[in-house]
Scaffold this motif. Structure first.
Motif, PDB file in Angstrom:
ATOM      1  N   GLY A 101       0.533  -1.019  -0.012  1.00 22.94           N
ATOM      2  CA  GLY A 101      -0.307   0.070   0.243  1.00 22.94           C
ATOM      3  C   GLY A 101       0.260   1.212  -0.099  1.00 22.94           C
ATOM      4  O   GLY A 101      -0.253   2.420  -0.411  1.00 22.94           O
ATOM      5  N   SER A 102       2.449   0.997   0.134  1.00 17.97           N
ATOM      6  CA  SER A 102       2.930   2.244  -0.055  1.00 17.97           C
ATOM      7  C   SER A 102       3.001   2.937  -1.215  1.00 17.97           C
ATOM      8  O   SER A 102       2.380   2.642  -2.711  1.00 17.97           O
ATOM      9  N   GLU A 103       3.729   3.950  -1.440  1.00 21.09           N
ATOM     10  CA  GLU A 103       4.441   4.189  -2.945  1.00 21.09           C
ATOM     11  C   GLU A 103       5.995   4.446  -2.482  1.00 21.09           C
ATOM     12  O   GLU A 103       6.417   5.704  -1.751  1.00 21.09           O
ATOM     13  N   LEU A 104       7.451   4.583  -4.032  1.00 20.90           N
ATOM     14  CA  LEU A 104       8.488   5.586  -3.589  1.00 20.90           C
ATOM     15  C   LEU A 104       8.382   6.975  -3.977  1.00 20.90           C
ATOM     16  O   LEU A 104       7.187   7.292  -5.118  1.00 20.90           O
ATOM     17  N   ALA A 105       8.508   7.294  -2.984  1.00 19.60           N
ATOM     18  CA  ALA A 105       9.299   8.832  -3.809  1.00 19.60           C
ATOM     19  C   ALA A 105      10.323   9.652  -3.481  1.00 19.60           C
ATOM     20  O   ALA A 105      10.618   9.719  -2.634  1.00 19.60           O
ATOM     21  N   GLY A 106      10.359  10.983  -4.402  1.00 17.27           N
ATOM     22  CA  GLY A 106      11.575  11.688  -3.632  1.00 17.27           C
ATOM     23  C   GLY A 106      13.329  11.398  -3.946  1.00 17.27           C
ATOM     24  O   GLY A 106      13.733  11.261  -3.628  1.00 17.27           O
ATOM     25  N   ALA A 107      12.905  10.649  -4.533  1.00 17.51           N
ATOM     26  CA  ALA A 107      14.464  10.265  -5.352  1.00 17.51           C
ATOM     27  C   ALA A 107      15.262  11.248  -6.067  1.00 17.51           C
ATOM     28  O   ALA A 107      14.626  12.312  -6.647  1.00 17.51           O
ATOM     29  N   ALA A 108      16.184  11.070  -6.050  1.00 18.18           N
ATOM     30  CA  ALA A 108      17.097  12.632  -5.442  1.00 18.18           C
ATOM     31  C   ALA A 108      19.169  11.792  -5.299  1.00 18.18           C
ATOM     32  O   ALA A 108      18.912  11.219  -4.496  1.00 18.18           O
ATOM     33  N   PHE A 109      19.346  12.372  -6.093  1.00 17.83           N
ATOM     34  CA  PHE A 109      20.396  12.164  -5.925  1.00 17.83           C
ATOM     35  C   PHE A 109      22.129  12.606  -5.503  1.00 17.83           C
ATOM     36  O   PHE A 109      22.087  13.942  -5.458  1.00 17.83           O
TER      37      PHE A 109
END
Length: 387
Positions: free
Chosen positions: A346-354
């Motif tokens: 029920g989650s989601e992935l977010a905020g990907a940043a290097f």
């Protein structure tokens, strides 16, 4: 917030002004994407690590923060429902990771400060009293633009380097904002709208780099987007969504705009309701669908959401739902999984940043760990040049 009217072009991770993207993508526009069960970093481990991540060999993870818990090494309680984020370089060689909170009331933005060695040294609030802060985008002058995802939501400009309060930028529109990307060459900003009949917007500041005033436009697309279409821009009022303006009804609807990122003359963005990854080449105004999940049954990438670009010109696309993978779309248009979060239904992935050196990747599982969210750092042999 005290504005800094100079361009800090080296502040953003991922090679913001590396002008290679246009050339890399131009020669593959005519070629369809291909599915690659094993990506350029190798296969994912069969079992997750101690933090619940399946990673390729050579990569490790650590948990930076958990929602509603004090960030280790600080006195600051991390926000719930972490969403879009970005990294900013600091003069001492360290960096800051800014992260939105997609809750209401009082969503806002938090930031965590790292030393030059990657140690967490501080965490603090940079925006309070706002609602459903979903994605956003970094600026070349070192501020974070946080977008409110609700009708008549605003864009807020925040200083990620210290505790404080952001400033609203109403000239950038009042609608269901999702993300924003800044073109430092053409001196414009591009914005997505998370609605079934959302629009894709362009904002031209009246006086660069101030975002106080300017012209807002919505895209009108002609031609076949699967083969390469043309974009024209129609002026719209910033007071309400373009879909509600009679004069803008001939602009093009995009089905649930999500992540948006600028790199090397190209703006990449995603639309979730049709599972597409798009590329707008700014020099020519050419709009292309780089990837569409429906055309590739069995593809590892579905539920497209936040997006970022590595120094190797690889698109990293977060999944909202599906099997919670962070997937890669490489310049030769091969699609493969990079990592997977296990045990967060029920989650989601977010905020990907290097990080500024391109060797650390930050992302969050928004509703993982009992619904509060977890923010991770992944370290390893990320490629810093395109193959």
């Amino acid at each position: 917030m005290q504005r800094r009217h100079f361009l800090r072009l080296a502040t953003l991770g991922g090679g913001t002004l590396a002008l290679g993207s246009l050339a890399f993508w131009r020669h593959v526009y005519a070629a369809p994407p291909t599915l690659a069960p094993v990506g350029p970093y190798g296969p994912l481990a069969e079992a997750p690590d101690a933090h619940g991540l399946r990673l390729a060999r050579g990569f490790t993870s650590r948990i930076i923060a958990r929602g509603n818990e004090v960030v280790p090494g600080t006195r600051y309680t991390w926000h719930l429902a972490a969403d879009g984020g970005a990294c900013f370089a600091m003069p001492d060689g360290g960096w800051v990771y800014a992260s939105n909170s997609e809750v209401t009331p009082d969503g806002g933005v938090s930031a965590v400060r790292f030393s030059a060695k990657g140690e967490v040294t501080d965490a603090y609030r940079i925006l309070s009293g706002t609602h459903v802060n979903c994605a956003g985008g970094p600026t070349p002058w070192g501020t974070w633009l946080s977008c409110e995802e609700f009708p008549r939501g605003r864009v807020w400009e925040c200083d990620p380097t210290r505790p404080g309060q952001g400033v609203p930028r109403p000239a950038m529109g009042a609608f269901v904002h999702e993300a924003v990307a800044v073109d430092p060459v053409g001196r414009r900003l591009y914005l997505t709208e998370d609605a079934q009949d959302g629009r894709f917007y362009r904002f031209t500041p009246a006086e660069w780099p101030s975002l106080e005033t300017g012209t807002l436009e919505a895209a009108r697309v002609t031609g076949d987007v699967l083969k390469g279409a043309k974009v024209e821009w129609v002026p719209v009022s910033p007071e309400v969504s373009a879909s509600m303006q009679p004069a803008a009804r001939d602009t093009t609807a995009f089905r649930g705009g999500e992540g948006c990122w600028y790199d090397g003359g190209v703006v990449y963005f995603t639309t979730k309701r049709d599972n597409r990854v798009w590329a707008l080449t700014l020099l020519t105004g050419r709009l292309e669908v780089l990837y569409e999940a429906a055309r590739y049954p069995g593809s590892p990438l579905a539920g497209v959401d936040n997006v970022t670009v590595s120094r190797a010109k690889e698109l990293f696309v977060c999944e909202d739902g599906d099997d919670l993978q962070l997937c890669l779309l490489t310049p030769d248009r091969k699609v493969s999984p990079f990592l997977q979060v296990v045990g967060h239904p029920g989650s989601e992935l977010a905020g990907a940043a290097f990080s500024p050196d391109g060797q650390r990747l930050y992302l969050s599982s928004q509703r993982g760990a009992g619904g509060r969210g977890v923010t991770y750092e992944v370290t390893g042999p990320f490629r810093t040049r395109a193959a």
